[in-house]
Write a protein that holds these residues in place. Structure first.
Motif, PDB file in Angstrom:
ATOM      1  N   LEU A  61       0.691  -1.174   0.083  1.00 24.41           N
ATOM      2  CA  LEU A  61       0.000  -0.055  -0.179  1.00 24.41           C
ATOM      3  C   LEU A  61       0.581   1.263   0.291  1.00 24.41           C
ATOM      4  CD1 LEU A  61      -2.995  -0.945   2.258  1.00 24.41           C
ATOM      5  CD2 LEU A  61      -2.831  -1.168  -0.298  1.00 24.41           C
ATOM      6  N   SER A  62       0.610   2.169  -0.870  1.00 24.17           N
ATOM      7  CA  SER A  62       1.338   3.311  -0.845  1.00 24.17           C
ATOM      8  C   SER A  62       1.065   4.510   0.150  1.00 24.17           C
ATOM      9  CB  SER A  62       0.972   4.005  -2.314  1.00 24.17           C
ATOM     10  OG  SER A  62      -0.690   4.464  -2.021  1.00 24.17           O
ATOM     11  N   ALA A  63       2.071   5.373   0.216  1.00 22.77           N
ATOM     12  CA  ALA A  63       1.772   6.512   1.126  1.00 22.77           C
ATOM     13  C   ALA A  63       0.302   7.083   1.059  1.00 22.77           C
ATOM     14  CB  ALA A  63       3.095   7.309   0.989  1.00 22.77           C
ATOM     15  N   ALA A  64       0.083   7.540  -0.161  1.00 18.74           N
ATOM     16  CA  ALA A  64      -1.201   7.945  -0.357  1.00 18.74           C
ATOM     17  C   ALA A  64      -2.394   7.210   0.364  1.00 18.74           C
ATOM     18  CB  ALA A  64      -1.571   8.070  -1.644  1.00 18.74           C
ATOM     19  N   SER A  65      -2.277   5.764  -0.087  1.00 21.52           N
ATOM     20  CA  SER A  65      -3.425   4.938   0.575  1.00 21.52           C
ATOM     21  C   SER A  65      -3.452   5.148   2.066  1.00 21.52           C
ATOM     22  CB  SER A  65      -3.235   3.441  -0.023  1.00 21.52           C
ATOM     23  OG  SER A  65      -3.492   3.364  -1.051  1.00 21.52           O
ATOM     24  N   ILE A  66      -2.252   5.244   2.756  1.00 21.30           N
ATOM     25  CA  ILE A  66      -2.067   4.921   3.974  1.00 21.30           C
ATOM     26  C   ILE A  66      -2.632   6.381   4.682  1.00 21.30           C
ATOM     27  CG2 ILE A  66      -0.378   5.120   6.101  1.00 21.30           C
ATOM     28  CD1 ILE A  66      -0.435   2.426   4.290  1.00 21.30           C
ATOM     29  N   HIS A  67      -2.339   7.488   3.881  1.00 19.56           N
ATOM     30  CA  HIS A  67      -3.059   8.854   4.457  1.00 19.56           C
ATOM     31  C   HIS A  67      -4.572   8.537   4.485  1.00 19.56           C
ATOM     32  CE1 HIS A  67       0.507  11.324   2.504  1.00 19.56           C
ATOM     33  NE2 HIS A  67       0.717  10.531   3.543  1.00 19.56           N
ATOM     34  N   LEU A  68      -5.223   7.955   3.378  1.00 25.57           N
ATOM     35  CA  LEU A  68      -6.505   7.640   3.547  1.00 25.57           C
ATOM     36  C   LEU A  68      -6.894   6.724   4.713  1.00 25.57           C
ATOM     37  CD1 LEU A  68      -9.132   7.196   0.957  1.00 25.57           C
ATOM     38  CD2 LEU A  68      -8.850   5.346   2.400  1.00 25.57           C
ATOM     39  N   LEU A  69      -6.185   5.636   4.951  1.00 23.88           N
ATOM     40  CA  LEU A  69      -6.585   4.942   6.056  1.00 23.88           C
ATOM     41  C   LEU A  69      -6.296   5.741   7.393  1.00 23.88           C
ATOM     42  CD1 LEU A  69      -4.931   1.614   4.831  1.00 23.88           C
ATOM     43  CD2 LEU A  69      -7.443   2.117   4.745  1.00 23.88           C
ATOM     44  N   VAL A 397       9.825   6.900  -7.180  1.00 28.79           N
ATOM     45  CA  VAL A 397       9.289   6.747  -5.646  1.00 28.79           C
ATOM     46  C   VAL A 397       7.984   7.540  -5.372  1.00 28.79           C
ATOM     47  CG1 VAL A 397      10.181   7.191  -3.210  1.00 28.79           C
ATOM     48  CG2 VAL A 397      11.786   6.117  -4.610  1.00 28.79           C
ATOM     49  N   GLY A 398       8.123   8.759  -5.823  1.00 31.90           N
ATOM     50  CA  GLY A 398       7.079   9.525  -5.823  1.00 31.90           C
ATOM     51  C   GLY A 398       5.695   8.564  -6.483  1.00 31.90           C
ATOM     52  N   GLU A 399       5.927   7.985  -7.641  1.00 34.03           N
ATOM     53  CA  GLU A 399       4.852   7.248  -8.422  1.00 34.03           C
ATOM     54  C   GLU A 399       4.498   5.980  -7.324  1.00 34.03           C
ATOM     55  OE1 GLU A 399       3.060   6.929 -11.585  1.00 34.03           O
ATOM     56  OE2 GLU A 399       3.571   9.146 -11.000  1.00 34.03           O
ATOM     57  N   ALA A 400       5.197   5.452  -6.490  1.00 37.73           N
ATOM     58  CA  ALA A 400       5.102   4.234  -5.903  1.00 37.73           C
ATOM     59  C   ALA A 400       4.287   4.688  -4.632  1.00 37.73           C
ATOM     60  CB  ALA A 400       6.416   3.592  -5.417  1.00 37.73           C
ATOM     61  N   ALA A 401       4.688   5.887  -4.314  1.00 33.04           N
ATOM     62  CA  ALA A 401       4.068   6.617  -3.271  1.00 33.04           C
ATOM     63  C   ALA A 401       2.574   6.914  -3.331  1.00 33.04           C
ATOM     64  CB  ALA A 401       4.963   7.699  -2.420  1.00 33.04           C
TER      65      ALA A 401
END
Ligand SMILES: Cc1cc2nc3c(=O)[nH]c(=O)nc-3n(C[C@H](O)[C@H](O)[C@H](O)COP(=O)(O)OP(=O)(O)OC[C@H]3O[C@@H](n4cnc5c(N)ncnc54)[C@H](O)[C@@H]3O)c2cc1C
Length: 416
Positions: A61-69, A397-401
């Motif tokens: 799970l990407s950093a962006a998904s973690i922000h949502l969670l 890395v930005g894309e993966a995040a």
């Protein structure tokens, strides 16, 4: 009385969601957080409790998904089960190669210093989302219940359940997976193809610590990913030629472990199986439209991508964040949740992004599956170039995040 037979808390809902798996649960929780207890949500699933299903899987799970969670208040519970990925090593060799030189290696932190990716086991993820949904009074869970069709008119949408009940809402969201019965009921066609590849997932224990590093071995039959889990464990997500996968999956544990060892390499010492094996036929699919009057597709119901980059659920969470934002903005200025303009905005936001992702992962799969020497050389030059170019590494890395592009607020860590 089973949950599915409980009387409905509201005769009419603002939003009904078919599919209470990752995408459906996250959408229900985020809508409830954004619009409060008076905003009524029906969440329907044919399975009584998706959290009770057996799982071998773990998601990158990407950093962006973690922000949502985090924003919906479940990350705090999941975090102790999640392994941050500190670095990624990429190799590109044949199965028989004794030595696997690392062609590309990078640190997996964003510019803000947070891990770009976490490996999150499915069990704690689903359990946390389900517990959060159960705690919210605005959500009525109807499970087991099978949503089989719907009709719409200017006033709303009427959803038919297989047990004969009907529910009414302003908007119906199909989060009902890759075979989406409601997508079919809406007459929305999909484009796509089967990969003639199978995704195999297994957990292993190993002797030596992984230090949080993930490994992607590109093998001619498909990528073999070693995703670090907490402790000395790793989740293998392995793409294999469909016929070869059938042979491998039929082996006894010793034979199966020998096939895993052949691909795993010896860096982490001796390995042992630490869970069941699961498999999925792999395919690409994209819905031709994501919306219809009072209807929206979400997650795998809208798109299915090759799992080599571990992005399917990350794309689903992007859908969730975008749909919550457009619906919440419209409801706050007095429109109902199924307003056509909001749905068109959602489709514009999400369809192009998912199509680009699907095409990119498809291209990478084809490029790395080709074993011809000239192509292998081009790949090696390309990976070597990225390895020596810090700006390119930062971009990847930005894309993966999941932090590049026009992001909805929840993915940036902001409230809706
Ligand atoms: C091998 C493999 C590895 C993967 N690894 C990753 C990864 O590392 N990272 C990542 O981001 N993604 C990954 N993915 C993709 C990820 O698994 C999917 O994108 C994700 O499961 C989609 O979630 P969803 O909620 O949209 O659908 P699903 O999880 O498929 O849920 C659909 C739900 O709808 C319900 N349902 C169906 N029909 C009805 C009906 N008629 N009425 C009511 N309910 C219904 C089902 O019971 C189910 O609960 C991987 C996929 C595979 C195959």
């Amino acid at each position: 009385m089973p949950a599915g037979e409980m009387p409905l808390k509201a005769a009419r809902f603002d939003v009904a969601i078919s599919g209470a798996s990752f995408a459906g649960l996250a959408l229900a929780c985020a809508l409830s957080d954004a619009l409060g207890a008076d905003f009524k949500i029906a969440l329907i699933d044919r399975v009584a409790d998706v959290a009770a299903r057996p799982h071998a899987r773990a998601f990158a799970l990407s950093a962006a998904s973690i922000h949502l969670l985090d924003a919906i208040g479940v990350w705090q519970v999941i975090a102790e089960h999640a392994q941050p990925v500190t670095g990624i090593d990429i190799t590109d060799t044949s199965l028989e190669a004794g030595v696997r030189p690392v062609l590309l290696s990078y640190d997996n932190s964003t510019e803000a210093g947070e891990p770009a990716t976490y490996i999150v086991p499915v069990g704690p993820l689903t359990a946390a989302l389900r517990a959060k949904a159960d705690s919210l009074p605005s959500i009525t869970l109807l499970a087991p219940a099978d949503a089989v069709g719907f009709t719409t008119d200017e006033a709303g949408v009427r959803i038919r359940l297989a047990d004969g009940r009907d529910i009414e809402a302003s908007l119906i969201v199909a989060a009902d997976g890759r075979r989406s019965p409601l997508r079919e009921a809406a007459g929305i066609k999909v484009i796509g193809w089967s990969y003639a590849q199978t995704g195999i997932v297994t957990t292993v224990r190993h002797d030596r610590p992984h230090d949080g590093r993930a490994v992607q071995h590109f093998l001619p039959n498909g990528p073999f990913a070693i995703l670090p889990l907490t402790g000395n464990r790793a989740c293998i997500t392995w793409t294999e030629d469909a016929r070869e996968a059938t042979r491998i999956l039929a082996l006894d544990d010793a034979g199966y472990l020998a096939e895993v060892e052949k691909r795993f390499g010896g860096k982490l010492g001796t390995i042992a199986l630490d869970g069941p094996r699961q498999s999925w036929p792999l395919e690409l699919h994209l819905a031709r439209r994501y919306v219809a009057p009072r209807f929206a597709l979400l997650g795998d119901a809208a798109h299915g991508v090759h799992p080599l980059a571990g992005q399917g659920l990350n794309l689903a969470f992007r859908d969730v964040a975008a749909l919550v934002e457009v619906v919440a903005e419209n409801v706050r200025i007095g429109f109902d949740a199924g307003d056509a303009q909001a749905l068109i905005r959602y489709e514009r936001w999400r369809r192009f992004d998912s199509a680009i992702s699907a095409a990119t992962f498809d291209g990478i799969n084809r490029l790395f599956a080709a074993d011809a020497t000239p192509l292998r050389s081009i790949r090696e030059i390309g990976l070597g170039l990225v390895d020596r170019t810090p700006a390119l590494k930062r971009f990847f890395v930005g894309e993966a995040a999941g932090l590049n592009g026009n992001l909805p607020r929840l993915l940036r860590g902001e409230a809706v």
